[in-house]
Design a protein around this motif. Structure first.
Motif, PDB file in Angstrom:
ATOM      1  N   CYS A  34       0.819  -1.210   0.000  1.00 49.11           N
ATOM      2  CA  CYS A  34       0.000   0.000   0.000  1.00 49.11           C
ATOM      3  C   CYS A  34       0.852   1.258   0.000  1.00 49.11           C
ATOM      4  O   CYS A  34       1.801   1.387   0.783  1.00 49.11           O
ATOM      5  N   GLY A  35       0.521   2.191  -0.849  1.00 44.93           N
ATOM      6  CA  GLY A  35       1.255   3.446  -0.939  1.00 44.93           C
ATOM      7  C   GLY A  35       1.181   4.261   0.337  1.00 44.93           C
ATOM      8  O   GLY A  35       2.127   4.972   0.685  1.00 44.93           O
ATOM      9  N   THR A  36       0.070   4.169   1.036  1.00 48.59           N
ATOM     10  CA  THR A  36      -0.035   4.902   2.295  1.00 48.59           C
ATOM     11  C   THR A  36       0.953   4.331   3.311  1.00 48.59           C
ATOM     12  O   THR A  36       1.534   5.061   4.108  1.00 48.59           O
ATOM     13  N   VAL A  39       4.402   5.783   2.318  1.00 44.84           N
ATOM     14  CA  VAL A  39       4.615   7.140   2.813  1.00 44.84           C
ATOM     15  C   VAL A  39       4.844   7.133   4.316  1.00 44.84           C
ATOM     16  O   VAL A  39       5.742   7.810   4.821  1.00 44.84           O
ATOM     17  N   ARG A  43       8.004   8.711   6.053  1.00 43.39           N
ATOM     18  CA  ARG A  43       7.802   9.864   6.925  1.00 43.39           C
ATOM     19  C   ARG A  43       8.270   9.591   8.337  1.00 43.39           C
ATOM     20  O   ARG A  43       8.809  10.470   9.010  1.00 43.39           O
ATOM     21  N   ALA A  44       8.047   8.356   8.789  1.00 44.75           N
ATOM     22  CA  ALA A  44       8.400   8.035  10.177  1.00 44.75           C
ATOM     23  C   ALA A  44       9.861   7.624  10.305  1.00 44.75           C
ATOM     24  O   ALA A  44      10.360   7.439  11.404  1.00 44.75           O
ATOM     25  N   GLY A  45      10.528   7.492   9.188  1.00 46.41           N
ATOM     26  CA  GLY A  45      11.932   7.100   9.246  1.00 46.41           C
ATOM     27  C   GLY A  45      12.116   5.661   9.695  1.00 46.41           C
ATOM     28  O   GLY A  45      13.090   5.342  10.376  1.00 46.41           O
ATOM     29  N   CYS A  62      -0.230   2.293  -5.186  1.00 43.72           N
ATOM     30  CA  CYS A  62      -0.620   3.690  -5.305  1.00 43.72           C
ATOM     31  C   CYS A  62      -1.501   3.794  -6.538  1.00 43.72           C
ATOM     32  O   CYS A  62      -1.044   3.570  -7.655  1.00 43.72           O
ATOM     33  N   VAL A 347       2.256  11.581  -4.064  1.00 44.16           N
ATOM     34  CA  VAL A 347       2.994  11.565  -2.807  1.00 44.16           C
ATOM     35  C   VAL A 347       3.245  10.113  -2.399  1.00 44.16           C
ATOM     36  O   VAL A 347       4.225   9.800  -1.737  1.00 44.16           O
ATOM     37  N   GLU A 348       2.346   9.225  -2.785  1.00 45.38           N
ATOM     38  CA  GLU A 348       2.475   7.812  -2.439  1.00 45.38           C
ATOM     39  C   GLU A 348       3.382   7.048  -3.390  1.00 45.38           C
ATOM     40  O   GLU A 348       3.671   5.881  -3.169  1.00 45.38           O
ATOM     41  N   LYS A 356      11.599  12.448  -1.983  1.00 39.90           N
ATOM     42  CA  LYS A 356      11.183  13.447  -0.996  1.00 39.90           C
ATOM     43  C   LYS A 356      11.796  13.177   0.379  1.00 39.90           C
ATOM     44  O   LYS A 356      12.224  14.096   1.061  1.00 39.90           O
ATOM     45  N   TYR A 357      11.830  11.909   0.774  1.00 40.15           N
ATOM     46  CA  TYR A 357      12.314  11.603   2.111  1.00 40.15           C
ATOM     47  C   TYR A 357      13.784  11.239   2.116  1.00 40.15           C
ATOM     48  O   TYR A 357      14.327  10.801   3.116  1.00 40.15           O
TER      49      TYR A 357
ATOM     50  N   MET B   1      -2.230   4.124  -0.037  1.00 40.49           N
ATOM     51  CA  MET B   1      -3.237   3.649  -0.959  1.00 40.49           C
ATOM     52  C   MET B   1      -4.549   4.383  -0.721  1.00 40.49           C
ATOM     53  O   MET B   1      -5.149   4.925  -1.612  1.00 40.49           O
TER      54      MET B   1
ATOM     55  N   THR C 315      12.278  11.605  13.692  1.00 37.84           N
ATOM     56  CA  THR C 315      10.857  11.328  13.854  1.00 37.84           C
ATOM     57  C   THR C 315      10.534  10.866  15.263  1.00 37.84           C
ATOM     58  O   THR C 315      11.438  10.568  16.048  1.00 37.84           O
ATOM     59  N   ARG C 321      15.106  11.329   8.858  1.00 38.42           N
ATOM     60  CA  ARG C 321      14.935  11.349   7.407  1.00 38.42           C
ATOM     61  C   ARG C 321      15.013  12.782   6.888  1.00 38.42           C
ATOM     62  O   ARG C 321      14.972  13.737   7.655  1.00 38.42           O
TER      63      ARG C 321
END
Ligand code: SF4
Ligand code: SF4
Ligand SMILES: [Mg+2]
Ligand SMILES: [Mg+2]
Ligand SMILES: [Mg+2]
Ligand SMILES: [Mg+2]
Ligand SMILES: [Mg+2]
Ligand SMILES: [Mg+2]
Ligand SMILES: [Mg+2]
Ligand SMILES: [Mg+2]
Ligand SMILES: [Mg+2]
Ligand SMILES: [Mg+2]
Lengths: 364, 76, 335, 335, 364, 76
Positions: A34-36, A39, A43-45, A62, A347-348, A356-357, B1, C315, C321
């Protein structure tokens, strides 16, 4: 609802990461479909907490990334028809088609509206009776029922200027294609919100037919880390189970009402996935009963011939066969400001997330 | 997703609910979750409630994390 | 016919003069504006000057916590303050669509007058253009400003040095969301207001106490992440930001979760980033915490030497990151 | 997609930075612009300053003799010069409609650079906003400017005194008609160009030779008649203008006859009114006649004591009548 | 074409003015009927050259001023109809109707276009086939033939979305009304350009029936001064002639082609003149053959009830019965920026000319 | 009442003439003056030629003014 404090979270994360490190005696490749999840991981590293032996690869999860150029080309062609208004989730605006994007068409004067809900698109149709409002029906099993319900609402309220242009995708057929392809995946993080609709059943083939452990996971950093831990643990012990760790919103049977609405409005068709080609029974189209809401059937339009961006390796990225860094365009000709492939747009998108990250272009 | 957020149903008329998502409210359709009632938490996606949030299960997950955190704290 | 701006209001003839004398002057007037010269003669001897401009095209024109007029003053005042200047004079350029409500114009001008009063600036010169119906969207406002840079103060993004503390004066993203009110069917609580505020007074207090502040910047369009990156790029330093230290309100977090935004890329209009040596941090925070625009101030990270030109984010679960610049506008998304 | 301005060009993110660094900087760049500070720090010690702004919304954007970019520089430079200042720095505020051609933007910026070069000014700070398709008409430009007022020079409309000569530096109405090109089916000869020009150099020469010049004013919107009235009103003096002395070209006269316009109310962008004691007139005319922007300079009338606040015109057949301010815009008429 | 130099002009003017002064032994009231004469007189400062005994009064010769409110109200009502576009000479834009003006309607979003020629309005109709383009057909005998010819052109080219809203006025009937009213006029300056269409004949009644001398004059200051001189001379010698001093463009018979076109397209009707009331046979309407171009006949619209601005004495001003200065609103509540009556709007309006050129509010 | 300016026909096609008015040109309809030819002066109003300008008569008027001016100059 109650939540964990920052320090508690950090300690729990440190514990899980420590346990993973202890068990990481051989290289494992885990795919978040899943793309979410992708991300959230970036994002959370989370990658930075994992040992080198535990590799997280991203799958075709995605909806923007897996949408093929011909769909975008069609949407853009509609956007240029006098009298047509395009309503879409914001995700689709920047995605490049064969020669341009909806954003560029909008800049050139096309009437493209961003909506948060397909019901908002239906409202646009009601408020603009002289226009043909075409909603871009993208998304996986999570989103498709909402759009199906909107089509039913359109029928009930007698709206005759609302149309959908479908490009829905189904997750289980893509997973089957994946595991049958040559890319090695040792374990799956399964999409939590898709699962809240379809339940656990459709994933059983992963463990039963292919012996690959899989975990249905939520999107909090800790939930993801726990899922990784669980997969590593199963692999470490040579086990293979489908585990549901997102029971708060994923009942074993999913959402039967949503499944029913889906079955009423849509039927399964083969569908083109960007880079993967046409996969059988992997998409949705309107059933004959609802055909009058189908933009393709009702509004003729000339669409340019589809061209794929040469050099883009989105397909391999979506299969987890390569990392974005292995694409020679990554970070050079292909950046989020000027994306070559769809994976760099959303973004996903895997390439976008990498960029980005910072993975692949930054190290502290 | 699929971005989805939990929220609490604070009003309901037919299949249209008002959902409070951490202070932000929105009208949300219950067409996919017709049985949801005022006071319950639902998962909201694209303007639709797509699932009920099972409080007990959510609590269980939280307990589990607290347990893990306990191991970590003990290990320090 | 009387309560709307007409083309003639901008033609330089009598109606233009009337607009100035009957509407603009009574609200914004001061000895400098009243000169009605081709350009205001502002004499500031022996003083280093700051000079800047911004155009304001915000929609809606009125939002919770402010309006385009307040924004037009605060935006330029803050840009001046961010160079260590005491803002003194603004110019005002109005581009108004034919048919725009005179009442709303007055409301906007009153709001500018209030903000200018609070910021201690005077409108020194102005210009009004009226364009045909459909050629603009209501009203656009440009302000330019000059200010005197405080003695002994040398603010520049180039001053960022490893070891310095990075301070923010309060909650992030509120302006961007306040102007998004009621879009996408969302209803925000009354507590979600634009943070729009003139920071000149606060900056003056800080610099009076700590003249050696290295860098100031207001994280407006592009948000905190973009502003930090700009500084890191300019000074060729790195930065490490602590996610858990970032002040984001529950409401802003909620909207971001719903629409798929990142609060670190949302515009602020009453926020500033302060970079200074660690030894000054306590003094700076003391001034901040005693000022209405700094109550929630906190240290959010540190300047590092590596990786030069980039910003890292540690984070909540302890990963580190990249925190990149904004690319394009954030669009609401469902996936 | 690449050759048009996109929303993201104005979002403060990377594309905005690219627009600045790849388009604006190479054309307009200078050490001050290149600081990329929140506001340009301009230090001018011991100097009286002039500070002004103007927005430019002219259509068409390109016309014979100039374009919106040249206009945006000249307009503000001239406003500064009219106060006896040497213009030094401008700010630039761009409001651009989504979908605007990047080529045209570059053409405009080049034109600004040329005009700024000629006028001896630098763009010290800038801002770009992009608005949605349909929310603006192509491009709007705001400039603000600061300049140092020359030593010993005290220009003010209040200085108008009976007995002073009134001088104009050339032909009237050409800018207004140049931007009207090809409207109403009229085709103008190639000789009809906008007079748009930066007058700062010329003003400096005049004031160096005759620092005691009393009044300067550029008769832009509203034309010569309006500008004279503004001075007469401010200084509470009268004026008597000689119709036969007014420089109006055959072409401008012809268009005015056809559309029912009065050239004395047409906008100029390279003209100035000079008021000075009669004893200085020869010196001033000498400077003017030796400068490309003053070749057609002439005395057009005198300041009188009565009737205070009004301007009279002695017509070609010897009558004297009021020359009033412009009321509303001039509209083409057939009766 | 050759012209007189400035000094020659000044000397000729001085000579004429001197002669007029010599003969001005008793008060005479001369009326310039034409608004263009009015403006030329004020602009050139001719009044200042005349002795107090020679009074110039202005007549009803500004088509904008004599247009009654109901016409403007109708035009404004049309401008607000969806699908309608108003095309008009610039003159009409600022004229106040009963409650607003076209300019204000435009500011509020109505599509009002300024044209230089009625043919430009026809072009707008051709370019906007889905719109109804309504041209405001105002003007005297000079302008009416141009509009009549445009209607014929519309018919020939088969344009079916071009309409005219007529408010034409005829000069001779107004003159007859004038001389029969109680206002004393000792001599007439007749409108040069109207005359170039209608010729000399229609004015003969002035000398023959009413013993009032009259001169057809051009618009150069010297031509006007000469006409004044001629009238004063005739009066001085007790003569009464119709003189044509604008022979360069006014043949005795006028323009027969224009007269013919006029007769084909228009027929004479009674017409409302602002302040004067309805005068018989003083206006024009489309003949039945061209009725399909008549906006009033083809496009129904609701028009507000007509209100006249109380206190406005335009009617008396237009008759030369009072000077604007005698109106208590002149220069106070009524100025060109905020006109109460139509005479203050048009550049040719008597009140506007008085105000703009200073008579009654300025003396050197 | 009616602004009209003289101009010279410099081109003509059917009933559409190009008229030069002191250097400014415009397409002008000859529907009301069909006999007008290239080279002649016409009076233009609202996009139509409404009369021919009679050169001889114009010259006569000019001569008259010169004569008057002569009287004035002599009288000085
Ligand atoms: S980096 Fe760009 S070109 Fe390469 S695979 Fe990703 S999206 Fe395609
Ligand atoms: S001054 Fe105004 S109110 Fe009086 S008659 Fe003239 S137009 Fe009417
Ligand atoms: Mg700025
Ligand atoms: Mg903003
Ligand atoms: Mg700013
Ligand atoms: Mg700033
Ligand atoms: Mg100005
Ligand atoms: Mg100015
Ligand atoms: Mg201009
Ligand atoms: Mg100016
Ligand atoms: Mg000026
Ligand atoms: Mg800015």
């Amino acid at each position: 609802m109650q939540q964990l404090g920052t320090e508690e979270t950090q300690r729990a994360a440190a514990f899980l990461a420590g346990e993973i490190r202890k068990m990481a005696t051989r290289p494992v490749r885990l795919m978040e479909v899943c793309g979410t999840h992708t991300v959230a991981i970036f994002r959370a590293g989370i990658r930075q907490l994992l040992p080198p032996a535990v590799e997280l690869v991203s799958g075709p999860g995605c909806p923007v990334c897996v949408t093929a150029n011909d769909f975008l080309d069609t949407a853009i062609a509609y956007s240029r028809l006098p009298g047509c208004m395009i309503a879409t989730f914001g995700d689709m605006l920047r995605v490049p088609g064969s020669s341009t994007s909806l954003m560029a068409a909008k800049s050139a004067g096309a009437d493209v509206r961003i909506v948060y809900s397909p019901l908002d698109a239906l409202m646009l149709a009601k408020e603009n009776r002289s226009r043909q409002v075409i909603f871009l029906a993208v998304g996986f099993e999570t989103t498709a029922p909402a759009i199906a319900a909107t089509v039913q609402a359109a029928e009930q309220s007698g709206v005759d200027n609302f149309f959908v242009l479908t490009a829905h995708k189904l997750v289980p057929p893509a997973l089957r294609f994946l595991v049958e392809s040559r890319c090695r995946v040792d374990g799956f993080l399964l999409p939590g919100h898709v699962s809240s609709i379809i339940g656990e059943g459709p994933y059983r083939f992963l463990t039963q037919e292919y012996d690959i452990p899989a975990v249905i996971a939520g999107f909090e950093p800790l939930a993801i880390l726990r899922a990784v831990y669980t997969l590593v643990l199963q692999l470490h012990h040579g086990e293979c189970r489908l585990e549901n760790q997102y029971t708060a919103v994923v009942p074993p049977a999913g959402n039967p009402v949503a499944q029913q609405v889906l079955a009423q409005v849509y039927e399964t068709v083969s569908s083109r996935w960007r880079g993967l080609g046409v996969l059988p029974a992997s998409g949705l189209t309107l059933t004959s009963r609802y055909r009058r809401f189908d933009a393709r059937q009702q509004i003729p339009v000339a669409v340019e011939p589809m061209r794929e961006n040469s050099g883009c390796r989105c397909g391999e990225v979506l299969l987890g066969a390569i990392t974005p860094r292995q694409c020679s365009l990554f970070g050079g000709p292909c950046t989020p400001e000027s994306p070559v492939g769809a994976c760099m747009v959303s973004v996903e998108g895997t390439c976008a997330a990498w960029y980005k990250y910072g993975t692949g272009r930054w190290n502290l | 997703m699929c971005l989805a957020v939990p929220g609490k149903i604070i009003a309901k008329q037919d299949l249209l609910a008002t959902v409070d998502m951490n202070g932000i409210t929105r009208k949300v359709s219950l067409m996919l979750l017709p049985q949801a009632d005022i006071g319950t938490y639902v998962l909201v996606h694209a303007g639709f409630a797509i699932q009920a949030v099972d409080d007990a299960e959510a609590q269980k997950t939280l307990e589990l994390f607290k347990e893990l955190e306990g191991y970590a704290a003990a290990g320090d | 016919m009387k309560n709307v701006i007409q083309l003639a209001h901008g033609s330089g003839g009598k109606l233009s003069h009337e607009l100035v004398s009957a509407v603009i002057q009574p609200i914004l007037g001061n000895p400098v504006l009243d000169q009605m010269h081709d350009a205001a003669a502002v004499c500031i001897q022996n003083t280093r000057l700051a000079f800047t401009t911004d155009s304001f095209v915000v929609k809606p024109l009125f939002f919770t916590g402010g309006d385009i007029g307040k924004l037009a003053v605060c935006g330029t005042v803050n840009d001046l303050a961010m160079t260590g200047a005491v803002p003194l004079f603004l110019t005002l350029g109005l581009i108004i669509e034919e048919g725009f409500s005179l009442d709303e114009l007055e409301r906007i001008l009153h709001s500018m007058a209030r903000a200018a009063g609070e910021a201690g600036v005077q409108i020194a010169a102005g210009d009004t253009k009226v364009v045909e119906k459909g050629a603009a969207d209501g009203i656009f406002i440009n302000t330019a400003g000059i200010g005197a840079i405080m003695e002994g103060v040398h603010i520049s993004p180039l001053n960022a040095r490893p070891g310095q503390d990075i301070i923010i004066n309060g909650f992030l993203g509120e302006h961007a969301l306040a102007v998004m009110q009621d879009r996408h069917g969302l209803t925000f609580p009354a507590s979600l207001n634009s943070d729009c505020a003139p920071l000149a007074g606060l900056v003056k207090e800080i610099l009076t106490k700590v003249p050696e502040v290295a860098v100031l910047r207001d994280p407006t369009r592009g948000g905190l992440a973009t502003a930090l990156n700009e500084i890191a790029l300019a000074a060729k330093v790195g930065m490490l930001i602590e996610e858990e230290a970032l002040p984001v309100s529950t409401e802003v977090r909620a909207v971001c979760d719903i629409l798929g935004f990142d609060p670190l890329y949302l515009a602020n209009e009453g926020k500033m980033i302060v970079l200074s040596e660690h030894k000054n941090t306590e003094n700076i925070l003391t001034v901040l915490h005693n000022h209405p625009y700094g109550r929630e101030a906190r240290v959010i990270g540190k300047v590092t030497s590596q990786p030069a030109g980039q910003v890292g984010l540690r984070t909540a679960i302890g990963g580190i990151r990249l925190l990149d610049m904004l690319t394009g506008d954030q669009l609401p998304r469902i996936c």
